[in-house]
Design a protein around this motif. Sequence first.
Motif, PDB file in Angstrom:
ATOM      1  N   SER A 126       4.207   7.790   5.659  1.00 32.19           N
ATOM      2  CA  SER A 126       4.197   8.299   4.326  1.00 32.19           C
ATOM      3  C   SER A 126       3.811   7.241   3.246  1.00 32.19           C
ATOM      4  N   VAL A 127       3.506   7.853   1.932  1.00 29.39           N
ATOM      5  CA  VAL A 127       3.006   6.581   0.855  1.00 29.39           C
ATOM      6  C   VAL A 127       4.327   5.609   0.679  1.00 29.39           C
ATOM      7  N   ASN A 128       5.483   6.046   0.790  1.00 27.58           N
ATOM      8  CA  ASN A 128       6.523   5.046   0.716  1.00 27.58           C
ATOM      9  C   ASN A 128       6.537   3.788   1.923  1.00 27.58           C
ATOM     10  N   THR A 129       6.160   4.425   2.975  1.00 27.31           N
ATOM     11  CA  THR A 129       6.156   3.507   4.233  1.00 27.31           C
ATOM     12  C   THR A 129       4.990   2.638   4.188  1.00 27.31           C
ATOM     13  N   ILE A 130       3.863   3.137   3.666  1.00 31.00           N
ATOM     14  CA  ILE A 130       2.452   2.327   3.159  1.00 31.00           C
ATOM     15  C   ILE A 130       3.221   1.466   2.370  1.00 31.00           C
ATOM     16  N   LYS A 131       3.649   1.666   1.275  1.00 36.94           N
ATOM     17  CA  LYS A 131       4.077   0.818   0.195  1.00 36.94           C
ATOM     18  C   LYS A 131       4.813  -0.326   0.502  1.00 36.94           C
ATOM     19  N   GLN A 132       5.838  -0.011   1.473  1.00 40.94           N
ATOM     20  CA  GLN A 132       6.901  -1.097   2.199  1.00 40.94           C
ATOM     21  C   GLN A 132       6.047  -2.057   2.873  1.00 40.94           C
ATOM     22  N   PHE A 133       5.003  -1.575   3.454  1.00 36.18           N
ATOM     23  CA  PHE A 133       4.068  -2.357   4.422  1.00 36.18           C
ATOM     24  C   PHE A 133       3.247  -3.348   3.498  1.00 36.18           C
ATOM     25  N   LEU A 134       2.777  -2.717   2.282  1.00 35.00           N
ATOM     26  CA  LEU A 134       1.831  -3.638   1.623  1.00 35.00           C
ATOM     27  C   LEU A 134       2.738  -4.583   0.870  1.00 35.00           C
ATOM     28  N   LEU A 135       3.935  -4.311   0.290  1.00 35.22           N
ATOM     29  CA  LEU A 135       4.827  -5.274  -0.219  1.00 35.22           C
ATOM     30  C   LEU A 135       5.391  -6.366   0.753  1.00 35.22           C
ATOM     31  N   SER A 136       5.166  -6.314   1.990  1.00 37.74           N
ATOM     32  CA  SER A 136       5.285  -7.282   2.936  1.00 37.74           C
ATOM     33  C   SER A 136       4.034  -7.982   3.403  1.00 37.74           C
ATOM     34  N   ARG A 137       3.175  -7.366   2.937  1.00 35.76           N
ATOM     35  CA  ARG A 137       1.772  -8.144   3.492  1.00 35.76           C
ATOM     36  C   ARG A 137       0.923  -8.612   2.427  1.00 35.76           C
ATOM     37  N   VAL A 138       1.344  -8.102   0.854  1.00 29.66           N
ATOM     38  CA  VAL A 138       0.447  -8.574  -0.050  1.00 29.66           C
ATOM     39  C   VAL A 138       1.366  -9.069  -1.283  1.00 29.66           C
ATOM     40  N   ASP A 161       7.667  10.531  -0.135  1.00 32.58           N
ATOM     41  CA  ASP A 161       8.325  10.499   1.125  1.00 32.58           C
ATOM     42  C   ASP A 161       7.751  11.433   2.201  1.00 32.58           C
ATOM     43  N   ALA A 162       7.034  12.254   1.829  1.00 34.05           N
ATOM     44  CA  ALA A 162       6.648  13.350   2.653  1.00 34.05           C
ATOM     45  C   ALA A 162       5.649  12.779   3.568  1.00 34.05           C
ATOM     46  N   PRO A 163       5.558  13.273   4.921  1.00 33.10           N
ATOM     47  CA  PRO A 163       4.845  12.792   5.786  1.00 33.10           C
ATOM     48  C   PRO A 163       3.380  13.033   5.689  1.00 33.10           C
ATOM     49  N   LEU A 164       2.462  12.002   5.787  1.00 31.86           N
ATOM     50  CA  LEU A 164       1.166  12.357   5.709  1.00 31.86           C
ATOM     51  C   LEU A 164       0.298  13.148   6.708  1.00 31.86           C
ATOM     52  N   PHE A 165       0.846  12.979   7.997  1.00 35.06           N
ATOM     53  CA  PHE A 165       0.257  13.521   9.018  1.00 35.06           C
ATOM     54  C   PHE A 165       1.197  14.958   9.531  1.00 35.06           C
ATOM     55  N   LYS A 166       0.236  15.838  10.272  1.00 33.07           N
ATOM     56  CA  LYS A 166       0.842  17.185  10.728  1.00 33.07           C
ATOM     57  C   LYS A 166       1.281  17.704   9.704  1.00 33.07           C
ATOM     58  N   GLU A 167       2.798  17.988   9.344  1.00 31.81           N
ATOM     59  CA  GLU A 167       3.435  18.561   8.268  1.00 31.81           C
ATOM     60  C   GLU A 167       3.129  17.603   6.956  1.00 31.81           C
ATOM     61  N   GLY A 168       3.289  17.946   5.699  1.00 30.95           N
ATOM     62  CA  GLY A 168       3.072  17.112   4.564  1.00 30.95           C
ATOM     63  C   GLY A 168       1.616  17.597   4.246  1.00 30.95           C
TER      64      GLY A 168
END
Length: 88
Positions: free
Chosen positions: A68-80, A28-35
Motif C-alpha cells: 500500500s502507499v503507507n507500507t511504501i512510505k514506511q519503507f522509504l522512511l527507513s531507507r531515505v 491503506d488500500a492494497p495496490l495489487f488485486k483489489e484496491g
Amino acid sequence: MDSIELRIKKAIIDRLFLEISPEEIDSDAPLFKEGLGLDSIDALEVIIALTKEFGVTMTDEDMPALQSVNTIKQFLLSRVPELTTGGN
C-alpha cells in the motif's frame, strides 16, 4: 495527506498513466488485486517510479513494502534518512 504520501501517489499515477487524482488513492488500500488492481508488470513500474522520485533501490526482499502507499512510505522512511529530517 502528507507530502511523502502525495509524492508516492503522484509517482505511481504518473508512471502508470492512471487517470485518477492522488486523493482517490486510499493510503491503506492494497495496490495489487483489489484496491488499485495493479499486476506484476505494474510492480516493476512502481519500483522504477520510486527509484526516480526517491533515489531508493529495492530488492526482492523489499517487495512486501509495495502492499500500500503507507507500507511504501514506511519503507522509504527507513531507507531515505532525508525524508525523516525534512530534507526532501
